[in-house]
Design a protein around this motif. Structure first.
Motif, PDB file in Angstrom:
ATOM      1  N   ASN A 113     -13.310   3.706   5.919  1.00 36.27           N
ATOM      2  CA  ASN A 113     -14.026   4.504   4.815  1.00 36.27           C
ATOM      3  C   ASN A 113     -13.881   3.562   3.416  1.00 36.27           C
ATOM      4  O   ASN A 113     -13.625   4.225   2.582  1.00 36.27           O
ATOM      5  N   ASN A 114     -14.181   2.239   3.654  1.00 37.98           N
ATOM      6  CA  ASN A 114     -13.887   1.391   2.447  1.00 37.98           C
ATOM      7  C   ASN A 114     -12.391   1.220   1.997  1.00 37.98           C
ATOM      8  O   ASN A 114     -12.081   1.454   0.617  1.00 37.98           O
ATOM      9  N   PHE A 115     -11.501   1.541   2.760  1.00 40.27           N
ATOM     10  CA  PHE A 115     -10.062   1.761   2.553  1.00 40.27           C
ATOM     11  C   PHE A 115      -9.679   2.835   1.876  1.00 40.27           C
ATOM     12  O   PHE A 115      -8.633   2.718   1.077  1.00 40.27           O
ATOM     13  N   LYS A 116     -10.382   3.679   1.767  1.00 37.93           N
ATOM     14  CA  LYS A 116      -9.865   5.163   1.173  1.00 37.93           C
ATOM     15  C   LYS A 116      -9.192   6.076   1.963  1.00 37.93           C
ATOM     16  O   LYS A 116      -8.622   6.975   1.696  1.00 37.93           O
ATOM     17  N   ASP A 117      -9.392   5.917   3.473  1.00 37.42           N
ATOM     18  CA  ASP A 117      -8.590   6.678   4.472  1.00 37.42           C
ATOM     19  C   ASP A 117      -7.437   5.902   5.048  1.00 37.42           C
ATOM     20  O   ASP A 117      -7.433   4.968   5.106  1.00 37.42           O
ATOM     21  N   LYS A 161      -2.420   0.029   7.471  1.00 38.30           N
ATOM     22  CA  LYS A 161      -3.757  -0.300   6.516  1.00 38.30           C
ATOM     23  C   LYS A 161      -3.375  -1.457   5.885  1.00 38.30           C
ATOM     24  O   LYS A 161      -4.314  -2.414   5.543  1.00 38.30           O
ATOM     25  N   THR A 162      -2.335  -1.762   5.068  1.00 35.99           N
ATOM     26  CA  THR A 162      -2.077  -2.581   4.340  1.00 35.99           C
ATOM     27  C   THR A 162      -2.153  -3.951   5.012  1.00 35.99           C
ATOM     28  O   THR A 162      -2.369  -5.106   4.390  1.00 35.99           O
ATOM     29  N   PHE A 163      -1.452  -4.115   6.214  1.00 41.74           N
ATOM     30  CA  PHE A 163      -1.044  -5.140   6.810  1.00 41.74           C
ATOM     31  C   PHE A 163      -2.584  -5.590   7.560  1.00 41.74           C
ATOM     32  O   PHE A 163      -2.899  -6.804   7.557  1.00 41.74           O
ATOM     33  N   VAL A 164      -3.276  -4.737   7.805  1.00 46.60           N
ATOM     34  CA  VAL A 164      -4.776  -4.923   8.391  1.00 46.60           C
ATOM     35  C   VAL A 164      -5.305  -5.490   7.080  1.00 46.60           C
ATOM     36  O   VAL A 164      -6.212  -6.603   7.539  1.00 46.60           O
ATOM     37  N   ALA A 165      -5.551  -5.138   5.969  1.00 45.50           N
ATOM     38  CA  ALA A 165      -6.092  -5.621   4.958  1.00 45.50           C
ATOM     39  C   ALA A 165      -5.938  -6.957   4.556  1.00 45.50           C
ATOM     40  O   ALA A 165      -6.590  -7.849   4.593  1.00 45.50           O
ATOM     41  N   MET A 166      -4.679  -7.306   4.429  1.00 43.36           N
ATOM     42  CA  MET A 166      -4.022  -8.680   4.324  1.00 43.36           C
ATOM     43  C   MET A 166      -4.673  -9.710   5.363  1.00 43.36           C
ATOM     44  O   MET A 166      -5.017 -10.840   5.034  1.00 43.36           O
ATOM     45  N   SER A 167      -4.408  -9.191   6.630  1.00 40.51           N
ATOM     46  CA  SER A 167      -4.879 -10.068   7.814  1.00 40.51           C
ATOM     47  C   SER A 167      -6.389 -10.299   7.669  1.00 40.51           C
ATOM     48  O   SER A 167      -6.723 -11.355   8.185  1.00 40.51           O
ATOM     49  N   ILE A 210     -11.496  -4.545  -0.193  1.00 42.27           N
ATOM     50  CA  ILE A 210     -10.059  -4.872   0.214  1.00 42.27           C
ATOM     51  C   ILE A 210      -9.133  -5.776  -0.542  1.00 42.27           C
ATOM     52  O   ILE A 210      -7.958  -5.346  -0.506  1.00 42.27           O
ATOM     53  N   ILE A 211      -9.583  -6.655  -1.266  1.00 39.80           N
ATOM     54  CA  ILE A 211      -8.864  -7.317  -2.291  1.00 39.80           C
ATOM     55  C   ILE A 211      -8.294  -6.348  -3.263  1.00 39.80           C
ATOM     56  O   ILE A 211      -6.957  -6.606  -3.357  1.00 39.80           O
TER      57      ILE A 211
END
Length: 362
Positions: free
Chosen positions: A316-320, A279-285, A182-183
């Motif tokens: 999928n581990n932030f690949k999708d 996906k990007t905003f989810v990752a940061m949150s 995620i980072i």
């Protein structure tokens, strides 16, 4: 603030000035540092005439609360078609003993039950329909577009988020399996996503999710708690669907996205800028959420870590780009529609053949 204090001070609220008898109940639910009370206007026969809700904060927050009140009134002005918290008035409680005063905001009180508890009990079709309505309301909120984005996208904002990530990386007791994926994704994409043309600056509710909704007695939803309203990018508002809504109802979550974008499935699936931003905003949150939770007890931290691990699976581990819960639902929906089309086609062919035979026999 003690209940006895609010009983003394509520007479300073102009809206309640003529109320002869009241009943006051403290509301302790939620994470805010405000004092919250339900005030009931009662007649001589103990019948409830009206209910209002008051949020009380330190006088030090007066300027912030003035802006919050203005933002709430703006969001209220967009539509009368949806049930929501509506700001009535605000003011200051003066105290006579030279101690610190308070600033307050008065709103309507919405009757209903906890949306998170009762939404899953409804039929799946109804859950989806409520999601459609929630998406349509969010779209209306976001219709208040702001032209000046200079205070939203700037290096200071990006650097502040990167400092949160750095602090998270250095806090070993809140790290979790595969968090580095995620980072890595955030560091590679955060700056880019802020510069996309699709990033429309709007007035946001700021905390739009099932935890800030009420199910009314007519099985409709109502939106509450506008105290985190702010100006920001519209697509950033969606990250709470992943973080909070899907664990309550996937159908509601999908409906919310569909309702926002006009329920056009093929266009939504091909809206690459939306899914990339989502996906990007989810990752940061996810990272900031775990980082925030560390100030509470371990159960809150564990809950945020669980949501982060679920997101890793869904993306999928932030690949999708598109989360599996949305993509699989749409694939099943398309398959069902295709099957229905085939069945309808067979029925039409059989009907035509039957009519032809009847004509030939005449």
């Amino acid at each position: 603030m003690k209940l006895s204090e609010i009983e003394e001070l509520y007479n300073q609220v102009p809206y309640c000035k003529e109320w002869n008898r009241v009943k006051i109940k403290e509301i302790t639910k939620g994470f805010s540092n405000e004092f919250k009370y339900l005030i009931e206007n009662i007649d001589s026969e103990n019948n409830i005439i009206e209910k209002v809700f008051i949020r009380i904060s330190s006088i030090k927050l007066k300027e912030e609360k003035i802006e919050e009140f203005k933002r709430t009134k703006l969001l209220n002005s967009i539509t009368d078609d949806f049930n929501m918290t509506r700001a009535i008035e605000m003011g200051v409680f003066e105290k006579n003993n030279n101690s610190e005063g308070y600033v307050w905001i008065l709103t309507n009180w919405i009757e209903g039950t906890d949306f998170r508890d009762d939404l899953p009990k409804l039929p799946l079709k109804k859950q989806y329909e409520l999601g459609l309505d929630a998406g349509r309301l969010l779209k209306l909120f976001h219709s208040l577009e702001i032209k000046d984005t200079s205070n939203i996208y700037n290096r200071d904002n990006i650097e502040r988020k990167l400092r949160i990530i750095q602090d998270f990386e250095n806090t070993k007791d809140i790290r979790f399996e595969n968090d580095e994926l995620i980072i890595k994704f955030i560091k590679e994409n955060l700056d880019t996503v802020y510069k996309l043309d699709c990033q429309k600056l709007v007035l946001k509710h700021g905390d739009y999710h099932v935890g800030n909704m009420v199910l009314t007695d007519t099985n409709q939803f109502a939106v509450i708690d506008f105290n985190r309203s702010c100006y920001g990018f519209a697509l950033d508002e969606f990250q709470r669907i992943q973080n909070f809504d899907i664990e309550c109802s996937v159908h509601f979550s999908i409906g919310q996205i569909d309702g926002y974008f006009g329920n056009k499935s093929s266009e939504i699936l091909n809206n690459h800028s939306f899914w990339y931003s989502f996906k990007t905003f989810v990752a940061m949150s996810l990272i900031s959420g775990v980082h925030w939770a560390r100030t509470f007890d371990q159960s809150i931290v564990d809950g945020m870590i669980y949501r982060a691990q679920e997101a890793l699976s869904h993306f999928n581990n932030f690949k999708d780009d598109i989360p599996s819960w949305y993509l699989e639902f749409k694939q099943q929906q398309q398959q069902k529609e295709a099957t229905e089309d085939i069945e309808n086609s067979k029925f039409n062919e059989e009907s035509i053949l039957s009519q032809k035979k009847q004509l030939e026999s005449i």
